[in-house]
Design a protein around this motif. Structure first.
Motif, PDB file in Angstrom:
ATOM      1  N   PRO A  17      38.716  47.902  45.669  1.00  0.00           N
ATOM      2  CA  PRO A  17      38.164  46.539  46.096  1.00  0.00           C
ATOM      3  C   PRO A  17      38.674  45.638  44.919  1.00  0.00           C
ATOM      4  CG  PRO A  17      36.291  48.403  46.165  1.00  0.00           C
ATOM      5  CD  PRO A  17      37.738  48.964  45.602  1.00  0.00           C
ATOM      6  N   TRP A  18      38.562  44.453  45.362  1.00  0.00           N
ATOM      7  CA  TRP A  18      39.119  43.256  44.540  1.00  0.00           C
ATOM      8  C   TRP A  18      38.340  43.133  43.226  1.00  0.00           C
ATOM      9  CZ3 TRP A  18      35.623  39.556  42.930  1.00  0.00           C
ATOM     10  CH2 TRP A  18      34.403  39.516  43.735  1.00  0.00           C
ATOM     11  N   TYR A  19      37.064  43.483  43.086  1.00  0.00           N
ATOM     12  CA  TYR A  19      36.175  43.347  41.985  1.00  0.00           C
ATOM     13  C   TYR A  19      36.708  44.538  40.812  1.00  0.00           C
ATOM     14  CZ  TYR A  19      32.871  46.696  44.272  1.00  0.00           C
ATOM     15  OH  TYR A  19      32.352  47.585  44.703  1.00  0.00           O
ATOM     16  N   GLY A  20      37.077  45.500  41.265  1.00  0.00           N
ATOM     17  CA  GLY A  20      37.588  46.566  40.715  1.00  0.00           C
ATOM     18  C   GLY A  20      38.682  45.902  39.859  1.00  0.00           C
ATOM     19  N   TRP A  21      39.568  45.312  40.330  1.00  0.00           N
ATOM     20  CA  TRP A  21      40.695  44.965  39.660  1.00  0.00           C
ATOM     21  C   TRP A  21      40.358  43.738  38.645  1.00  0.00           C
ATOM     22  CZ3 TRP A  21      44.882  47.576  39.503  1.00  0.00           C
ATOM     23  CH2 TRP A  21      45.344  48.299  40.866  1.00  0.00           C
ATOM     24  N   VAL A  22      39.496  42.864  39.114  1.00  0.00           N
ATOM     25  CA  VAL A  22      38.766  42.170  38.370  1.00  0.00           C
ATOM     26  C   VAL A  22      38.235  42.812  36.931  1.00  0.00           C
ATOM     27  CG1 VAL A  22      37.026  40.235  37.951  1.00  0.00           C
ATOM     28  CG2 VAL A  22      38.452  40.296  39.897  1.00  0.00           C
ATOM     29  N   GLY A  23      37.337  43.742  37.161  1.00  0.00           N
ATOM     30  CA  GLY A  23      36.927  44.321  35.973  1.00  0.00           C
ATOM     31  C   GLY A  23      38.057  44.963  35.100  1.00  0.00           C
ATOM     32  N   LEU A  24      38.997  45.586  35.792  1.00  0.00           N
ATOM     33  CA  LEU A  24      40.001  46.090  34.855  1.00  0.00           C
ATOM     34  C   LEU A  24      40.670  44.931  33.912  1.00  0.00           C
ATOM     35  CD1 LEU A  24      41.559  48.494  34.258  1.00  0.00           C
ATOM     36  CD2 LEU A  24      43.254  48.080  36.191  1.00  0.00           C
ATOM     37  N   CYS A  25      41.123  43.992  34.756  1.00  0.00           N
ATOM     38  CA  CYS A  25      41.767  42.827  33.927  1.00  0.00           C
ATOM     39  C   CYS A  25      41.031  42.242  33.087  1.00  0.00           C
ATOM     40  CB  CYS A  25      42.271  41.720  35.199  1.00  0.00           C
ATOM     41  SG  CYS A  25      43.408  42.406  36.287  1.00  0.00           S
ATOM     42  N   ALA A  26      39.542  41.965  33.290  1.00  0.00           N
ATOM     43  CA  ALA A  26      38.642  41.364  32.413  1.00  0.00           C
ATOM     44  C   ALA A  26      38.418  42.315  30.973  1.00  0.00           C
ATOM     45  CB  ALA A  26      37.233  41.119  32.944  1.00  0.00           C
ATOM     46  N   LEU A  27      38.882  43.399  31.165  1.00  0.00           N
ATOM     47  CA  LEU A  27      38.466  44.535  30.366  1.00  0.00           C
ATOM     48  C   LEU A  27      39.684  44.454  29.367  1.00  0.00           C
ATOM     49  CD1 LEU A  27      36.740  46.519  28.674  1.00  0.00           C
ATOM     50  CD2 LEU A  27      37.868  48.257  30.109  1.00  0.00           C
ATOM     51  N   GLY A  28      40.777  44.272  30.092  1.00  0.00           N
ATOM     52  CA  GLY A  28      42.267  44.105  29.301  1.00  0.00           C
ATOM     53  C   GLY A  28      42.211  42.961  28.521  1.00  0.00           C
ATOM     54  N   VAL A  29      41.783  41.673  29.110  1.00  0.00           N
ATOM     55  CA  VAL A  29      41.929  40.524  28.516  1.00  0.00           C
ATOM     56  C   VAL A  29      40.730  40.407  27.307  1.00  0.00           C
ATOM     57  CG1 VAL A  29      41.244  38.005  28.673  1.00  0.00           C
ATOM     58  CG2 VAL A  29      42.453  39.165  30.714  1.00  0.00           C
ATOM     59  N   GLY A  30      39.426  40.915  27.590  1.00  0.00           N
ATOM     60  CA  GLY A  30      38.597  41.302  26.300  1.00  0.00           C
ATOM     61  C   GLY A  30      39.165  42.103  25.199  1.00  0.00           C
ATOM     62  N   GLU A  31      39.966  43.194  25.399  1.00  0.00           N
ATOM     63  CA  GLU A  31      40.583  43.952  24.584  1.00  0.00           C
ATOM     64  C   GLU A  31      41.542  43.177  23.696  1.00  0.00           C
ATOM     65  OE1 GLU A  31      39.483  46.638  23.354  1.00  0.00           O
ATOM     66  OE2 GLU A  31      38.584  47.784  25.017  1.00  0.00           O
TER      67      GLU A  31
END
Length: 451
Positions: A17-31
């Motif tokens: 789902p789209w929010y899974g990609w949002v979570g993955l990208c947000a985690l990457g941006v945070g790191e």
């Protein structure tokens, strides 16, 4: 088995789902922001990491089996986030007595800090339960079985007595009985859930009675996973907690004493039991299965529960701010001994915090460049850099720095040479009631000696 194989085949073709990609990208941006030392990201990193993980875990659950908590039962997810704050605040109340951890570099503004705290605490139970659900969706421990237990009234009474003892002994003997906090609710409340829950399998005892240890085993593993993530992400964050657990201060992994990791699996089980206990008042509603769609609590009961929980959270947060927070995110203006003209010139150069200064003076070449830009002599910049390193040391903060500065300690080397017990006496004479505990002083002296 047929249902499991069908889920496996569909899970291989179902998109994330789209929010899974949002979570993955947000985690990457945070790191990435953490790596680039962006202060705003470092302050918010704990929330960024955990909400990203929760979205990603839920999306993976949906991809695997076609239904998930966040996507299909968002109201139950919101209920969990709400009660997560109150449940964790219960342990914060225990910590007023135990003093096993403290917070550093907390946002300065009270309201901003309260909002940050709410969103941080709101991740605790969803993080555990989404991990549990992920393990269940992928069939972990699916075939586990055990010899059925015979649950008797005498056994229920004994478990309840053990729970009461585990609840009271940490309050009476906090230095020695503190581990019992991480499990008292299992013994105290699961017997109540067993006798009153509908459906009864929401109780661990009822599951054991049926020879089913799957939820128990998954919760243990979810506790291990979440405990590792809690400590890993906390270690790199700017706003964070630091442990002062008796007897285990010299052997740590990240900020946690090694043996302290043994507390995460029972804590996950404890959260499960606490939520089951709350759900017994909701007349059949719950988060674990889609079929848990009972009538729910009456509006009056629900309204009163929400009001009481909110009042409890407000009172506890005020207590945390007074008793558990040891430092706020510092600014150069809060540090005593920094001349006004230096602050003004650094401000014109875009430097307002110790973090800014340390970043802009990381090398001799950068010190020279900043000296030319700000018209502040290099020696003064080096002295201020040494002071800001002390402010940043394990979240010592500006207030505590100002205190020990009055004792003649302005550099990490000066703190490293101190005896903690002697320093505490001097600290108390200068700061009065604002003095940290001996365990906290030892944290900062130990950190200074390791530099």
């Amino acid at each position: 088995m047929g249902t499991r194989m069908k889920e496996l085949r569909e899970g291989q073709t179902r998109p994330l789902p789209w929010y899974g990609w949002v979570g993955l990208c947000a985690l990457g941006v945070g790191e990435l922001g953490l790596f680039l030392e962006i202060l705003a990201v470092r302050i918010l990193f704990y929330c960024i990491a955990w909400w990203s993980y929760i979205m990603l875990a839920d999306a993976l659950v949906w991809k695997r089996r076609g239904h998930s908590l966040l996507r299909n039962r968002p109201w139950e997810f919101l209920v969990l986030t709400f009660w997560s704050v109150a449940v964790w605040n219960l342990f914060e109340v225990f910590n007023f007595r135990l003093k096993n951890w403290f917070y550093v570099n907390v946002p300065t503004e009270f309201i901003y800090g309260a909002i940050f705290t709410f969103f941080a605490y709101a991740t605790v139970i969803p993080g555990i339960f989404e991990t549990y659900d992920l393990l269940r969706a992928y069939g972990i421990a699916e075939r586990a079985r055990m010899r059925p237990w015979r649950v008797r009234t005498s056994g229920l009474v004994l478990l309840s007595v053990i729970g009461v003892v585990m609840l009271l002994t940490p309050i009476v003997w906090p230095r020695y009985a503190f581990p019992w906090v991480w499990g008292f609710a299992v013994f105290l409340l699961d017997p109540i859930c067993y006798r009153t829950a509908s459906p009864r399998p929401n109780s661990l005892l009822a599951q054991f009675e049926g020879g089913d240890p799957r939820a128990f085993l998954r919760l243990l593993l979810a506790g291990v996973i979440c405990g590792g993530l809690w400590e890993f992400w906390n270690f790199w964050a700017h706003t964070k907690w630091i442990y002062t657990v008796p007897f285990f201060e010299d052997f740590k992994w990240f900020e946690m004493p090694l043996l302290g990791f043994l507390g995460f699996p029972p804590f996950a089980i404890e959260c499960y039991v606490l939520v089951n206990f709350i759900n017994r008042f909701r007349k059949g509603r719950g988060w674990e299965e889609p079929a848990q769609v009972g009538t729910g609590a009456s509006r009056g009961v629900a309204r009163m529960a929400v009001i009481l929980a909110c009042l409890f959270n407000i009172v506890v947060y005020a207590g945390i701010d007074r008793l558990t927070v040891q430092s706020y995110s510092p600014s150069l203006a809060e540090m005593e001994g920094v001349p006004g003209y230096v602050l003004n010139r650094l401000a014109r150069a875009g430097i307002a915090t110790p973090h800014d200064l340390l970043k802009r003076t990381a090398t001799p070449e950068k010190v020279s460049a900043l000296s030319n830009e700000s018209a502040i002599v290099e020696e003064e910049l080096r002295a201020l850099r040494a002071a800001t390193q002390l402010v940043n040391l394990k979240g010592l903060g500006a207030v505590h720095y100002n205190t020990i500065r009055r004792l003649g300690i302005t550099r990490i080397e000066g703190l490293a040479s101190q005896d903690p017990e002697t320093l505490l006496i001097q600290w108390r004479a200068v700061a009065g009631r604002a003095t940290p505990s001996l365990a906290q002083v030892k944290v900062w002296v130990r950190a200074a000696r390791r530099q």
